[in-house]
Design an enzyme around this catalytic site. Sequence first.
Site, PDB file in Angstrom:
ATOM      1  N   LYS A 189      -7.711   1.631  -3.048  1.00 52.74           N
ATOM      2  CA  LYS A 189      -7.372   1.211  -1.676  1.00 52.74           C
ATOM      3  C   LYS A 189      -7.513   2.386  -0.695  1.00 52.74           C
ATOM      4  CE  LYS A 189      -5.104  -0.951   1.706  1.00 52.74           C
ATOM      5  NZ  LYS A 189      -5.518  -2.148   2.401  1.00 52.74           N
TER       6      LYS A 189
ATOM      7  N   THR B 285       0.878  -1.180   0.000  1.00 52.58           N
ATOM      8  CA  THR B 285       0.000   0.000   0.000  1.00 52.58           C
ATOM      9  C   THR B 285       0.909   1.222   0.000  1.00 52.58           C
ATOM     10  OG1 THR B 285      -1.676  -1.139   1.298  1.00 52.58           O
ATOM     11  CG2 THR B 285      -1.798   1.251   1.252  1.00 52.58           C
TER      12      THR B 285
HETATM   13  P1  NAD Z   1       5.853  -5.775   7.343  1.00 51.59           P
HETATM   14  O1  NAD Z   1       6.594  -4.617   7.911  1.00 51.59           O
HETATM   15  O2  NAD Z   1       5.502  -6.930   8.222  1.00 51.59           O
HETATM   16  O3  NAD Z   1       6.645  -6.357   6.073  1.00 51.59           O
HETATM   17  C1  NAD Z   1       7.394  -5.584   5.164  1.00 51.59           C
HETATM   18  C2  NAD Z   1       8.676  -6.345   4.896  1.00 51.59           C
HETATM   19  O4  NAD Z   1       9.445  -5.639   3.919  1.00 51.59           O
HETATM   20  C3  NAD Z   1       9.562  -6.499   6.141  1.00 51.59           C
HETATM   21  O5  NAD Z   1       9.855  -7.855   6.380  1.00 51.59           O
HETATM   22  C4  NAD Z   1      10.809  -5.698   5.776  1.00 51.59           C
HETATM   23  O6  NAD Z   1      11.995  -6.213   6.332  1.00 51.59           O
HETATM   24  C5  NAD Z   1      10.809  -5.815   4.272  1.00 51.59           C
HETATM   25  N1  NAD Z   1      11.626  -4.803   3.601  1.00 51.59           N
HETATM   26  C6  NAD Z   1      11.735  -3.480   3.882  1.00 51.59           C
HETATM   27  N2  NAD Z   1      12.598  -2.894   3.045  1.00 51.59           N
HETATM   28  C7  NAD Z   1      13.038  -3.856   2.201  1.00 51.59           C
HETATM   29  C8  NAD Z   1      13.944  -3.863   1.103  1.00 51.59           C
HETATM   30  N3  NAD Z   1      14.568  -2.754   0.703  1.00 51.59           N
HETATM   31  N4  NAD Z   1      14.168  -5.038   0.470  1.00 51.59           N
HETATM   32  C9  NAD Z   1      13.552  -6.165   0.876  1.00 51.59           C
HETATM   33  N5  NAD Z   1      12.682  -6.231   1.906  1.00 51.59           N
HETATM   34  C10 NAD Z   1      12.432  -5.085   2.557  1.00 51.59           C
HETATM   35  O7  NAD Z   1       4.532  -5.155   6.683  1.00 51.59           O
HETATM   36  P2  NAD Z   1       3.222  -5.948   6.226  1.00 51.59           P
HETATM   37  O8  NAD Z   1       2.222  -5.920   7.323  1.00 51.59           O
HETATM   38  O9  NAD Z   1       3.624  -7.241   5.617  1.00 51.59           O
HETATM   39  O10 NAD Z   1       2.693  -4.955   5.106  1.00 51.59           O
HETATM   40  C11 NAD Z   1       3.268  -4.901   3.802  1.00 51.59           C
HETATM   41  C12 NAD Z   1       2.442  -3.939   2.964  1.00 51.59           C
HETATM   42  O11 NAD Z   1       1.087  -4.406   2.922  1.00 51.59           O
HETATM   43  C13 NAD Z   1       2.383  -2.520   3.524  1.00 51.59           C
HETATM   44  O12 NAD Z   1       2.449  -1.615   2.477  1.00 51.59           O
HETATM   45  C14 NAD Z   1       1.047  -2.471   4.251  1.00 51.59           C
HETATM   46  O13 NAD Z   1       0.510  -1.173   4.334  1.00 51.59           O
HETATM   47  C15 NAD Z   1       0.209  -3.373   3.359  1.00 51.59           C
HETATM   48  N6  NAD Z   1      -0.941  -4.008   4.037  1.00 51.59           N
HETATM   49  C16 NAD Z   1      -0.812  -4.585   5.264  1.00 51.59           C
HETATM   50  C17 NAD Z   1      -1.904  -5.173   5.875  1.00 51.59           C
HETATM   51  C18 NAD Z   1      -1.797  -5.814   7.237  1.00 51.59           C
HETATM   52  O14 NAD Z   1      -2.847  -6.139   7.821  1.00 51.59           O
HETATM   53  N7  NAD Z   1      -0.600  -6.056   7.748  1.00 51.59           N
HETATM   54  C19 NAD Z   1      -3.152  -5.182   5.220  1.00 51.59           C
HETATM   55  C20 NAD Z   1      -3.252  -4.617   3.951  1.00 51.59           C
HETATM   56  C21 NAD Z   1      -2.133  -4.030   3.361  1.00 51.59           C
END
Ligand code: NAD
Length: 290
Positions: free
Chosen positions: A168, A93
């Site tokens: 979204k 997102t």
């Molecule tokens: P998260 O922080 O658990 O996961 C993100 C991952 O990206 C982490 O493991 C981090 O280490 C990795 N990362 C960061 N920089 C990086 C890079 N340069 N190279 C490789 N990996 C890298 O977040 P999440 O909850 O998995 O959310 C991910 C996306 O999904 C976000 O944009 C969030 O807004 C969206 N989202 C989350 C939810 C939810 O309920 N968690 C729901 C809908 C949408």
Amino acid sequence: MAKIGFIGLGNMGLPMAGNLRKAGHEVTGFDVVPAARAAAEAAGIAMAASAGAAAAAADVVLTMLPNGKLVLDVYQEVLAAAPAGALLIDSSTIDVASARAAHERAGEKKFLSVDAPVSGGIGGAAAGTLTFMAGGTAEAFAAAEPVLSAMGKKIVHCGPAGAGQAAKICNNMILGISMIGVCEAFVLAEKIGLSAQALFDVASTSSGQCWSLTTYCPVPGPVPGSPANNAYKPGFAAALMLKDLQLSQDAARASGAKTALGEHAAEIYRRFVEEGGGGVDFSGIIEAIK
Ligand code: NAD
């Protein structure tokens, strides 16, 4: 079956990558955090040493990252490494401007690209029941759909580049505003001597009906599965709601749209998060409203 590079194996990315693997795709992952890499390896996902290496032999590169800046940083590596003809899907997102920039850079290198943010949270990611809101050309969407269907049950083509992110943030602006409205109604009801159950019974079948009330009721009792019955454990954390409301307000400012309630909802969630509520389910805002 496709060769898929999956970058960003956090709360959402890891179960999504797992579902791609279960569907028979060959998944190679990468994450910057060692613990995320270890968890992915334990789940049977092959690990690359960098984002570029994960993309190097991929038919499809999926990114699931925290924000637009990181997506554009990772795309620099991916665009340099991915084979000609690869499809790029970003399910993070992020802000609409970064999403459009990612499409533009992909297009310059002749890659097909789709922005495909999700709704459904970590439960939907694990169960493979996410909703994907996709933006991109008809050709890119057609290529992405079979891949997305291994992770979700509803996949909507919302329009051209950036339309998935636009859908979204508009949806989640409705959600933030409606949750605050439902919470205020329960707080008022209590003050004027109306039981929560009576309010629920009437409003859930009347013109006050909405998802925040009937599926995600912010008071314990009427909807047994809602986070209110589990000490407001997320669910969907208030910090993520704040992120999405702020993205909606960035877009409103940039486009000149007037979204007074969206702005106010963002402010209410900002205060809640600053006061330590970031890890609480977003329906827990009712405690602050009280
Ligand atoms: P998260 O922080 O658990 O996961 C993100 C991952 O990206 C982490 O493991 C981090 O280490 C990795 N990362 C960061 N920089 C990086 C890079 N340069 N190279 C490789 N990996 C890298 O977040 P999440 O909850 O998995 O959310 C991910 C996306 O999904 C976000 O944009 C969030 O807004 C969206 N989202 C989350 C939810 C939810 O309920 N968690 C729901 C809908 C949408």
